[in-house]
Design a protein around this motif. Structure first.
Motif, PDB file in Angstrom:
ATOM      1  N   LEU A  72      -0.861 -11.297  -9.200  1.00  0.00           N
ATOM      2  CA  LEU A  72      -2.063 -12.105  -8.931  1.00  0.00           C
ATOM      3  C   LEU A  72      -2.221 -13.227  -9.959  1.00  0.00           C
ATOM      4  O   LEU A  72      -2.618 -14.346  -9.605  1.00  0.00           O
ATOM      5  N   THR A 131       0.837  -1.203   0.000  1.00  0.00           N
ATOM      6  CA  THR A 131       0.000   0.000   0.000  1.00  0.00           C
ATOM      7  C   THR A 131       0.872   1.254   0.000  1.00  0.00           C
ATOM      8  O   THR A 131       0.625   2.189  -0.769  1.00  0.00           O
ATOM      9  N   SER A 132       1.916   1.266   0.850  1.00  0.00           N
ATOM     10  CA  SER A 132       2.838   2.412   0.862  1.00  0.00           C
ATOM     11  C   SER A 132       3.536   2.551  -0.486  1.00  0.00           C
ATOM     12  O   SER A 132       3.632   3.645  -1.033  1.00  0.00           O
ATOM     13  N   SER A 138       2.519   1.605  -3.346  1.00  0.00           N
ATOM     14  CA  SER A 138       1.585   1.991  -4.409  1.00  0.00           C
ATOM     15  C   SER A 138       1.387   3.507  -4.484  1.00  0.00           C
ATOM     16  O   SER A 138       1.065   4.033  -5.540  1.00  0.00           O
ATOM     17  N   GLU A 139       1.588   4.193  -3.343  1.00  0.00           N
ATOM     18  CA  GLU A 139       1.403   5.650  -3.334  1.00  0.00           C
ATOM     19  C   GLU A 139       2.485   6.355  -4.143  1.00  0.00           C
ATOM     20  O   GLU A 139       2.304   7.493  -4.564  1.00  0.00           O
ATOM     21  N   ARG A 140       3.625   5.689  -4.318  1.00  0.00           N
ATOM     22  CA  ARG A 140       4.762   6.329  -4.985  1.00  0.00           C
ATOM     23  C   ARG A 140       4.822   6.028  -6.478  1.00  0.00           C
ATOM     24  O   ARG A 140       5.660   6.585  -7.179  1.00  0.00           O
ATOM     25  N   LEU A 141       3.992   5.074  -6.951  1.00  0.00           N
ATOM     26  CA  LEU A 141       4.101   4.628  -8.339  1.00  0.00           C
ATOM     27  C   LEU A 141       2.978   5.206  -9.190  1.00  0.00           C
ATOM     28  O   LEU A 141       1.890   5.470  -8.687  1.00  0.00           O
ATOM     29  N   PRO A 142       3.226   5.353 -10.496  1.00  0.00           N
ATOM     30  CA  PRO A 142       2.128   5.748 -11.381  1.00  0.00           C
ATOM     31  C   PRO A 142       1.035   4.664 -11.343  1.00  0.00           C
ATOM     32  O   PRO A 142       1.355   3.479 -11.200  1.00  0.00           O
ATOM     33  N   PRO A 143      -0.242   5.046 -11.456  1.00  0.00           N
ATOM     34  CA  PRO A 143      -1.332   4.094 -11.296  1.00  0.00           C
ATOM     35  C   PRO A 143      -1.266   2.909 -12.270  1.00  0.00           C
ATOM     36  O   PRO A 143      -1.597   1.778 -11.891  1.00  0.00           O
ATOM     37  N   GLU A 144      -0.807   3.158 -13.491  1.00  0.00           N
ATOM     38  CA  GLU A 144      -0.724   2.051 -14.460  1.00  0.00           C
ATOM     39  C   GLU A 144       0.239   0.988 -13.943  1.00  0.00           C
ATOM     40  O   GLU A 144      -0.007  -0.210 -14.085  1.00  0.00           O
ATOM     41  N   VAL A 192       1.013   0.381 -10.810  1.00  0.00           N
ATOM     42  CA  VAL A 192       0.404  -0.311  -9.666  1.00  0.00           C
ATOM     43  C   VAL A 192      -0.452  -1.471 -10.169  1.00  0.00           C
ATOM     44  O   VAL A 192      -0.327  -2.608  -9.705  1.00  0.00           O
ATOM     45  N   VAL A 193      -1.308  -1.177 -11.144  1.00  0.00           N
ATOM     46  CA  VAL A 193      -2.220  -2.202 -11.654  1.00  0.00           C
ATOM     47  C   VAL A 193      -1.438  -3.290 -12.397  1.00  0.00           C
ATOM     48  O   VAL A 193      -1.720  -4.490 -12.235  1.00  0.00           O
ATOM     49  N   GLY A 231      -7.372  -5.856  -3.318  1.00  0.00           N
ATOM     50  CA  GLY A 231      -6.137  -5.153  -3.621  1.00  0.00           C
ATOM     51  C   GLY A 231      -5.077  -6.213  -3.904  1.00  0.00           C
ATOM     52  O   GLY A 231      -5.280  -7.082  -4.755  1.00  0.00           O
ATOM     53  N   ILE A 284       0.298  -5.518  -9.681  1.00  0.00           N
ATOM     54  CA  ILE A 284      -0.656  -6.361  -8.954  1.00  0.00           C
ATOM     55  C   ILE A 284      -1.185  -7.464  -9.857  1.00  0.00           C
ATOM     56  O   ILE A 284      -1.256  -8.624  -9.462  1.00  0.00           O
ATOM     57  N   ASN A 285      -1.564  -7.102 -11.083  1.00  0.00           N
ATOM     58  CA  ASN A 285      -2.182  -8.101 -11.944  1.00  0.00           C
ATOM     59  C   ASN A 285      -1.189  -9.186 -12.361  1.00  0.00           C
ATOM     60  O   ASN A 285      -1.541 -10.362 -12.446  1.00  0.00           O
TER      61      ASN A 285
END
Lengths: 316, 316
Positions: B36, B17-18, B20-26, B28-29, B55, B32-33
């Motif tokens: 997962l 979670t921490s 993820s705050e520092r990375l561009p949203p693309e 992050v996804v 998440g 994670i994907n």
């Protein structure tokens, strides 16, 4: 994925996990599904996106996938409507002969990452970010029937529209500075939704009820066991007197505690009761609690005591 | 709904979670994907039922909807395969120029209510019960790369089949007595899966790194700020010396702490670092930690220091 400012609402039934252990599995599922269906109807009517049911918990997004201008305001109005809808949910649940449910709600507004999250074979619209975790933490400070919102949500909605019960200063894990959270009891304007202001009336017990209790602080159950007694009772809570001189025997506000009573008639310790310490000032050596989970035997005992006290105390 | 004995596995990425705050949203996804998808392939091959992605977290059931004879054993083998698969996940993630992920896993066996849970319009196969919450709590004691299982799961699988790293006595909230949890590093028999035994090597820092830290205990960040210094460094953690005489400055094992360093070169405090206190004995006034989330600047600094130390210390 994209980073977007949204309003997040989380809710759960206080003490339901403990309750669920005592009920037949069919009843557990019947109760949860009846409750979730009622809440889903309310949430949908406020254009909230139900992201997730987790057991009895619900995660709702306002502002994703579709942003609307008044997302924070609608989230707060939705929470009020959900609490108001609990009355008819509980009428049905009591008609089934079961104990009423008490729901706590947390709301927060902030930037999170939203997107289709999952594996190749299974993705869903999901959310990631500190603001999601913070919403769960805000919710965790609530007692049954309460709605707690963050400072950010308050600013977005505007104080003038809201009836604010009480401000609480808390420092959730992962947050640098303490934050204010606000107990909301109504919204004016087009929604015009207000909770009944139920001032809890604490009545003096004619005979104190002996108790032992432990303070449940965070992840570990503290290795402490204190003696005390219930000296006042309300419909939902009690005033506890500690028998110990130690300051550590007085739990901080919002802390969860576990109690067992020694009713004088039986002499046997009751099963575990869970309660949250209320943010209600009182002289030193005492603290107010609200029950979050009571075994049926305890509920029967305390309800009877309280009915008895209130019948005698109407004019006090 | 029905009450059924199943084995529950939960996992999450420590500190994601921490991060993820520092990375561009693309990114992050994407991360994670990718993670997962890899984990879902492993879980499916062990006949685990993925109940939920939350998440970066995963909730897996063994024994529901279909009971198989060796559910607890397959759950443990699956966890080992998941940890082993993280190596190739991290090769890809490092190829993208990003910091490797560290996953923690908790496993528990017990009776829970399973059934189709949800609203009229939206139900899914879900689970409710204390044993589910307990599994999340067990997982919360893990550091990156660890698998922790409950006593119940250990008994179901049998000690003879497992390589057990360390036993820890913990008292999670809502549990009456302290419970033993076991760090599992391998399973023999038909699965034959073993984690690399990575003994962390802590090397003396030639120059101590000054630090300030706060102990994050449960829901509230304790109102305390202590001074100290890092005196040894490993690839993943450090040995901290407290500058305070107070015993309250030494956090208990498994506690999470927040640190900021004062590198002597810059004189400026670094951003927040999160770490967990290790269950590793040490003389009084000191404690070992493993980092759970480091800002990139800190990672660069500490990695460089550690590489430098280890190049000089091969024969010490």
């Amino acid at each position: 994925g994209e980073r977007r400012k949204i309003t997040i609402l989380t809710s759960d039934i206080r003490g339901f996990t403990s309750t669920s252990e005592r009920l037949p599995p069919e009843e557990v599922v019947t109760i949860i599904n009846f409750y979730l269906s009622s809440m889903a109807d309310v949430i949908t009517s406020f254009h909230g996106t139900i992201d997730e049911f987790m057991g009895d918990g619900i995660l709702v997004l306002f502002g994703a996938p579709t942003t609307r201008e008044n997302d924070p305001e609608r989230a707060v109005a939705c929470a009020l409507a959900m609490q108001l809808a609990m009355e008819s949910v509980n009428q049905q649940i009591e008609a089934w002969g079961l104990a009423p449910l008490e729901m706590g709600i947390g709301i927060n507004t902030g930037e999170i990452v939203v997107g289709n999250i999952g594996s190749e074979k299974r993705t869903k619209y999901g959310v990631v970010g500190k603001q999601v975790n913070l919403t769960y933490r805000i919710e965790s400070y609530s007692t049954g029937g309460e709605i707690l919102i963050s400072e950010t949500t308050l600013q977005e909605v505007g104080e003038s529209l809201l009836r604010i019960g009480r401000r609480k200063l808390v420092q959730p894990k992962g947050v640098k500075q303490p934050i204010n959270i606000y107990n909301i009891t109504g919204i004016a304007g087009e929604y015009n939704l207000f909770l009944k202001e139920e001032e809890q009336i604490f009545l003096d017990l004619t005979e104190e009820i002996s108790t032992q209790y432990t303070i449940l602080e965070g992840k570990h159950v503290a290795e402490n066991l204190f003696l005390g007694s219930l000296v006042k009772l309300s419909a939902k809570g009690a005033l506890v007197k500690s028998a110990s001189q130690e300051t550590s025997s007085i739990p901080s506000v919002f802390t969860n505690i576990k109690l067992n009573l020694f009713p004088s008639t039986s002499g046997v310790l009751t099963e575990d009761i869970y309660a949250k310490v209320l943010d209600k000032p009182v002289e030193s050596g005492y603290f107010y609690i609200q029950f979050t989970s009571k075994p049926p035997e305890v509920k029967t005992l305390l309800d009877a005591k309280y009915r008895c006290l209130s019948s005698f105390s109407t004019y006090r």
